[in-house]
Design a protein around this motif. Structure first.
Motif, mmCIF file in Angstrom:
data_model
loop_
_atom_site.group_PDB
_atom_site.id
_atom_site.type_symbol
_atom_site.label_atom_id
_atom_site.label_comp_id
_atom_site.label_asym_id
_atom_site.label_seq_id
_atom_site.Cartn_x
_atom_site.Cartn_y
_atom_site.Cartn_z
ATOM 1 N N LEU A 6 2.981 10.353 -24.901
ATOM 2 C CA LEU A 6 1.865 9.522 -24.449
ATOM 3 C C LEU A 6 1.386 8.637 -25.596
ATOM 4 O O LEU A 6 1.173 7.437 -25.425
ATOM 5 C CB LEU A 6 0.725 10.406 -23.937
ATOM 6 N N TYR A 7 1.247 9.223 -26.768
ATOM 7 C CA TYR A 7 0.826 8.479 -27.965
ATOM 8 C C TYR A 7 1.792 7.320 -28.216
ATOM 9 O O TYR A 7 1.359 6.185 -28.444
ATOM 10 C CB TYR A 7 0.781 9.424 -29.167
ATOM 11 N N ASP A 8 3.094 7.604 -28.160
ATOM 12 C CA ASP A 8 4.099 6.565 -28.378
ATOM 13 C C ASP A 8 3.996 5.462 -27.318
ATOM 14 O O ASP A 8 4.141 4.277 -27.631
ATOM 15 C CB ASP A 8 5.510 7.157 -28.387
ATOM 16 N N SER A 9 3.727 5.851 -26.086
ATOM 17 C CA SER A 9 3.588 4.872 -25.003
ATOM 18 C C SER A 9 2.392 3.951 -25.233
ATOM 19 O O SER A 9 2.427 2.775 -24.860
ATOM 20 C CB SER A 9 3.425 5.575 -23.660
ATOM 21 N N LEU A 10 1.348 4.476 -25.842
ATOM 22 C CA LEU A 10 0.153 3.671 -26.101
ATOM 23 C C LEU A 10 0.429 2.549 -27.102
ATOM 24 O O LEU A 10 -0.300 1.553 -27.146
ATOM 25 C CB LEU A 10 -0.997 4.557 -26.591
ATOM 26 N N ASN A 11 1.498 2.682 -27.895
ATOM 27 C CA ASN A 11 1.885 1.612 -28.822
ATOM 28 C C ASN A 11 2.212 0.317 -28.089
ATOM 29 O O ASN A 11 2.142 -0.761 -28.665
ATOM 30 C CB ASN A 11 3.093 2.037 -29.663
ATOM 31 N N TYR A 12 2.611 0.428 -26.816
ATOM 32 C CA TYR A 12 3.015 -0.738 -26.037
ATOM 33 C C TYR A 12 1.871 -1.322 -25.213
ATOM 34 O O TYR A 12 2.063 -2.303 -24.504
ATOM 35 C CB TYR A 12 4.208 -0.376 -25.138
ATOM 36 N N VAL A 13 0.709 -0.713 -25.325
ATOM 37 C CA VAL A 13 -0.464 -1.213 -24.605
ATOM 38 C C VAL A 13 -1.173 -2.217 -25.506
ATOM 39 O O VAL A 13 -1.417 -1.945 -26.683
ATOM 40 C CB VAL A 13 -1.428 -0.055 -24.246
ATOM 41 N N ASN A 14 -1.461 -3.381 -24.936
ATOM 42 C CA ASN A 14 -2.261 -4.345 -25.684
ATOM 43 C C ASN A 14 -3.537 -4.627 -24.893
ATOM 44 O O ASN A 14 -3.823 -3.945 -23.918
ATOM 45 C CB ASN A 14 -1.452 -5.619 -25.981
ATOM 46 N N HIS A 15 -4.288 -5.630 -25.317
ATOM 47 C CA HIS A 15 -5.578 -5.886 -24.674
ATOM 48 C C HIS A 15 -5.461 -6.531 -23.293
ATOM 49 O O HIS A 15 -6.466 -6.667 -22.601
ATOM 50 C CB HIS A 15 -6.436 -6.764 -25.584
ATOM 51 N N SER A 16 -4.249 -6.898 -22.879
ATOM 52 C CA SER A 16 -4.108 -7.538 -21.565
ATOM 53 C C SER A 16 -4.413 -6.538 -20.445
ATOM 54 O O SER A 16 -4.084 -5.359 -20.524
ATOM 55 C CB SER A 16 -2.691 -8.109 -21.383
ATOM 56 N N ARG A 17 -5.008 -7.048 -19.410
ATOM 57 C CA ARG A 17 -5.338 -6.199 -18.244
ATOM 58 C C ARG A 17 -4.062 -5.600 -17.654
ATOM 59 O O ARG A 17 -4.058 -4.469 -17.206
ATOM 60 C CB ARG A 17 -6.076 -7.019 -17.184
ATOM 61 N N GLU A 18 -2.995 -6.388 -17.654
ATOM 62 C CA GLU A 18 -1.729 -5.934 -17.077
ATOM 63 C C GLU A 18 -1.221 -4.675 -17.779
ATOM 64 O O GLU A 18 -0.873 -3.686 -17.118
ATOM 65 C CB GLU A 18 -0.690 -7.054 -17.181
ATOM 66 N N LYS A 19 -1.189 -4.684 -19.104
ATOM 67 C CA LYS A 19 -0.668 -3.536 -19.855
ATOM 68 C C LYS A 19 -1.587 -2.322 -19.725
ATOM 69 O O LYS A 19 -1.129 -1.188 -19.582
ATOM 70 C CB LYS A 19 -0.473 -3.884 -21.342
ATOM 71 N N ARG A 20 -2.903 -2.568 -19.765
ATOM 72 C CA ARG A 20 -3.843 -1.449 -19.616
ATOM 73 C C ARG A 20 -3.728 -0.842 -18.219
ATOM 74 O O ARG A 20 -3.758 0.377 -18.063
ATOM 75 C CB ARG A 20 -5.274 -1.916 -19.884
ATOM 76 N N SER A 21 -3.572 -1.695 -17.231
ATOM 77 C CA SER A 21 -3.453 -1.222 -15.856
ATOM 78 C C SER A 21 -2.160 -0.438 -15.640
ATOM 79 O O SER A 21 -2.165 0.597 -14.966
ATOM 80 C CB SER A 21 -3.515 -2.418 -14.901
#
Length: 186
Positions: A6-21
Protein backbone atom coordinates in the motif's frame (compact mmCIF):
# COMPACT_ATOMS: atom_id res chain seq x y z
CA UNK A 1 -2.32 -6.14 -0.05
CA UNK A 2 0.25 -5.58 2.68
CA UNK A 3 0.95 -2.25 4.35
CA UNK A 4 4.27 -2.14 2.50
CA UNK A 5 2.55 -2.69 -0.87
CA UNK A 6 0.00 0.00 0.00
CA UNK A 7 2.84 2.37 0.91
CA UNK A 8 4.52 1.67 -2.44
CA UNK A 9 1.23 2.28 -4.26
CA UNK A 10 0.92 5.68 -2.60
CA UNK A 11 4.12 6.73 -4.42
CA UNK A 12 2.02 6.88 -7.60
CA UNK A 13 -0.65 9.11 -6.10
CA UNK A 14 -0.33 12.79 -6.87
CA UNK A 15 -2.53 15.78 -6.12
CA UNK A 16 -4.80 15.13 -9.11
CA UNK A 17 -8.36 14.10 -8.30
CA UNK A 18 -8.03 11.22 -10.76
CA UNK A 19 -5.08 9.59 -8.96
CA UNK A 20 -6.56 10.15 -5.49
CA UNK A 21 -9.87 8.72 -6.64
CA UNK A 22 -8.23 5.65 -8.21
CA UNK A 23 -6.46 4.82 -4.95
CA UNK A 24 -9.60 5.50 -2.92
CA UNK A 25 -11.43 2.98 -5.11
CA UNK A 26 -8.83 0.38 -4.14
CA UNK A 27 -9.47 1.13 -0.45
CA UNK A 28 -13.24 1.07 -0.96
CA UNK A 29 -12.97 -2.37 -2.55
CA UNK A 30 -10.71 -3.54 0.31
CA UNK A 31 -11.92 -1.94 3.57
CA UNK A 32 -9.29 -3.97 5.45
CA UNK A 33 -6.77 -1.45 4.03
CA UNK A 34 -8.24 1.46 6.03
CA UNK A 35 -6.17 0.68 9.14
CA UNK A 36 -2.82 0.44 7.29
CA UNK A 37 -3.76 3.59 5.34
CA UNK A 38 -4.34 5.42 8.63
CA UNK A 39 -1.04 4.10 10.01
CA UNK A 40 0.75 5.55 7.00
CA UNK A 41 -1.25 8.80 7.25
CA UNK A 42 -0.27 9.29 10.87
CA UNK A 43 3.42 8.72 10.27
CA UNK A 44 3.31 12.50 10.08
CA UNK A 45 6.94 13.21 9.20
CA UNK A 46 6.97 10.88 6.19
CA UNK A 47 6.17 12.77 2.95
CA UNK A 48 3.98 9.84 1.81
CA UNK A 49 1.69 10.48 4.80
CA UNK A 50 0.17 13.43 2.91
CA UNK A 51 -0.86 11.13 0.09
CA UNK A 52 -2.42 8.69 2.54
CA UNK A 53 -4.43 11.58 4.00
CA UNK A 54 -5.63 12.58 0.51
CA UNK A 55 -6.77 9.02 -0.18
CA UNK A 56 -8.42 8.75 3.23
CA UNK A 57 -10.42 11.91 2.51
CA UNK A 58 -11.71 10.48 -0.77
CA UNK A 59 -12.49 7.18 0.92
CA UNK A 60 -14.35 8.89 3.78
CA UNK A 61 -16.33 11.00 1.33
CA UNK A 62 -17.64 7.82 -0.33
CA UNK A 63 -17.98 5.60 2.76
CA UNK A 64 -17.51 7.44 6.03
CA UNK A 65 -18.59 4.28 7.85
CA UNK A 66 -15.32 2.57 6.77
CA UNK A 67 -13.52 4.91 9.14
CA UNK A 68 -15.75 4.15 12.14
CA UNK A 69 -14.08 0.88 13.27
CA UNK A 70 -10.83 2.90 13.46
CA UNK A 71 -12.30 6.08 14.94
CA UNK A 72 -10.26 5.91 18.15
CA UNK A 73 -7.03 5.70 16.16
CA UNK A 74 -8.15 8.57 13.92
CA UNK A 75 -9.21 10.86 16.76
CA UNK A 76 -6.13 10.05 18.84
CA UNK A 77 -3.82 11.15 16.04
CA UNK A 78 -5.47 14.11 14.30
CA UNK A 79 -3.70 16.64 16.50
CA UNK A 80 -0.32 15.28 15.37
CA UNK A 81 -0.82 16.14 11.69
CA UNK A 82 1.15 19.27 10.87
CA UNK A 83 1.96 19.41 7.15
CA UNK A 84 -0.52 21.68 5.33
CA UNK A 85 -1.14 19.15 2.58
CA UNK A 86 -2.19 16.64 5.26
CA UNK A 87 -4.05 19.02 7.60
CA UNK A 88 -6.57 19.99 4.89
CA UNK A 89 -7.86 16.43 4.22
CA UNK A 90 -7.88 15.57 7.94
CA UNK A 91 -9.88 18.73 8.65
CA UNK A 92 -12.26 17.77 5.82
CA UNK A 93 -12.76 14.31 7.33
CA UNK A 94 -13.53 15.99 10.66
CA UNK A 95 -16.12 18.08 8.82
CA UNK A 96 -17.66 14.90 7.32
CA UNK A 97 -17.83 13.37 10.81
CA UNK A 98 -19.31 16.49 12.40
CA UNK A 99 -21.91 16.97 9.67
CA UNK A 100 -22.94 13.32 10.00
CA UNK A 101 -23.08 13.55 13.80
CA UNK A 102 -25.41 16.55 13.69
CA UNK A 103 -27.50 15.22 10.80
CA UNK A 104 -31.22 14.96 11.40
CA UNK A 105 -31.12 11.54 9.72
CA UNK A 106 -30.01 8.75 12.03
CA UNK A 107 -26.65 7.28 11.01
CA UNK A 108 -23.82 5.13 12.43
CA UNK A 109 -21.61 8.16 13.15
CA UNK A 110 -24.09 9.31 15.79
CA UNK A 111 -23.80 5.96 17.57
CA UNK A 112 -20.00 5.83 17.26
CA UNK A 113 -18.74 9.29 18.21
CA UNK A 114 -18.77 10.06 21.91
CA UNK A 115 -18.25 13.27 23.85
CA UNK A 116 -14.51 12.67 24.15
CA UNK A 117 -14.20 12.25 20.37
CA UNK A 118 -16.13 15.46 19.77
CA UNK A 119 -14.01 17.38 22.28
CA UNK A 120 -10.81 16.23 20.55
CA UNK A 121 -12.19 17.27 17.17
CA UNK A 122 -13.05 20.68 18.64
CA UNK A 123 -9.57 21.06 20.12
CA UNK A 124 -7.89 20.18 16.81
CA UNK A 125 -10.19 22.50 14.89
CA UNK A 126 -9.32 25.41 17.17
CA UNK A 127 -5.63 24.60 16.68
CA UNK A 128 -6.07 24.66 12.90
CA UNK A 129 -8.11 27.84 13.06
CA UNK A 130 -5.63 29.68 15.28
CA UNK A 131 -2.48 28.21 13.75
CA UNK A 132 -0.72 29.18 10.56
CA UNK A 133 -2.74 26.96 8.23
CA UNK A 134 -4.24 27.42 4.81
CA UNK A 135 -7.75 28.78 4.54
CA UNK A 136 -9.35 25.47 3.47
CA UNK A 137 -8.43 23.76 6.75
CA UNK A 138 -9.61 26.85 8.63
CA UNK A 139 -12.91 26.91 6.74
CA UNK A 140 -13.57 23.24 7.52
CA UNK A 141 -12.70 23.97 11.14
CA UNK A 142 -15.20 26.83 11.26
CA UNK A 143 -17.95 24.50 10.04
CA UNK A 144 -17.04 21.85 12.62
CA UNK A 145 -16.87 24.33 15.47
CA UNK A 146 -20.13 26.01 14.51
CA UNK A 147 -21.86 22.62 14.72
CA UNK A 148 -20.01 21.51 17.84
CA UNK A 149 -21.19 24.74 19.50
CA UNK A 150 -24.63 23.10 19.63
CA UNK A 151 -23.26 20.52 22.05
CA UNK A 152 -20.60 22.49 23.93
CA UNK A 153 -21.65 25.92 25.27
CA UNK A 154 -18.07 27.17 25.55
CA UNK A 155 -17.32 26.89 21.82
CA UNK A 156 -19.48 29.67 20.36
CA UNK A 157 -18.01 32.55 22.42
CA UNK A 158 -14.47 31.29 21.75
CA UNK A 159 -15.16 30.83 18.04
CA UNK A 160 -16.66 34.32 17.77
CA UNK A 161 -13.65 35.83 19.54
CA UNK A 162 -11.11 34.03 17.31
CA UNK A 163 -12.93 34.95 14.10
CA UNK A 164 -13.29 38.61 15.07
CA UNK A 165 -9.64 38.76 16.13
CA UNK A 166 -8.28 37.16 12.93
CA UNK A 167 -10.73 38.78 10.51
CA UNK A 168 -8.70 41.93 9.74
CA UNK A 169 -5.61 39.97 8.72
CA UNK A 170 -7.46 37.13 6.95
CA UNK A 171 -7.49 36.47 3.22
CA UNK A 172 -10.59 37.23 1.16
CA UNK A 173 -11.63 33.56 1.39
CA UNK A 174 -11.09 33.53 5.17
CA UNK A 175 -13.14 36.71 5.56
CA UNK A 176 -15.99 35.31 3.46
CA UNK A 177 -16.23 32.12 5.53
CA UNK A 178 -15.76 34.05 8.80
CA UNK A 179 -18.62 36.45 7.87
CA UNK A 180 -20.85 33.46 7.07
CA UNK A 181 -19.95 31.76 10.38
CA UNK A 182 -20.31 34.92 12.46
CA UNK A 183 -23.76 35.54 10.95
CA UNK A 184 -24.85 32.09 12.10
CA UNK A 185 -23.46 32.71 15.59
CA UNK A 186 -25.74 35.71 16.15
Amino acid sequence: MTKEALYDSLNYVNHSREKRSEMAQLILQNPNLVRPLLQIAFDVDDPISNRACWVMEFTAKEHLDYLLPHINMFIKNIHRVHQDSAVRPIAKICEFLTLAYFSKTSNPVQQTLNTSHLEKIASSCFDWLIGDHKVAAQAYSMTCLLLLGRKFDWINPELKMVLEQNYPSGSAAYKARARHTLAKLK
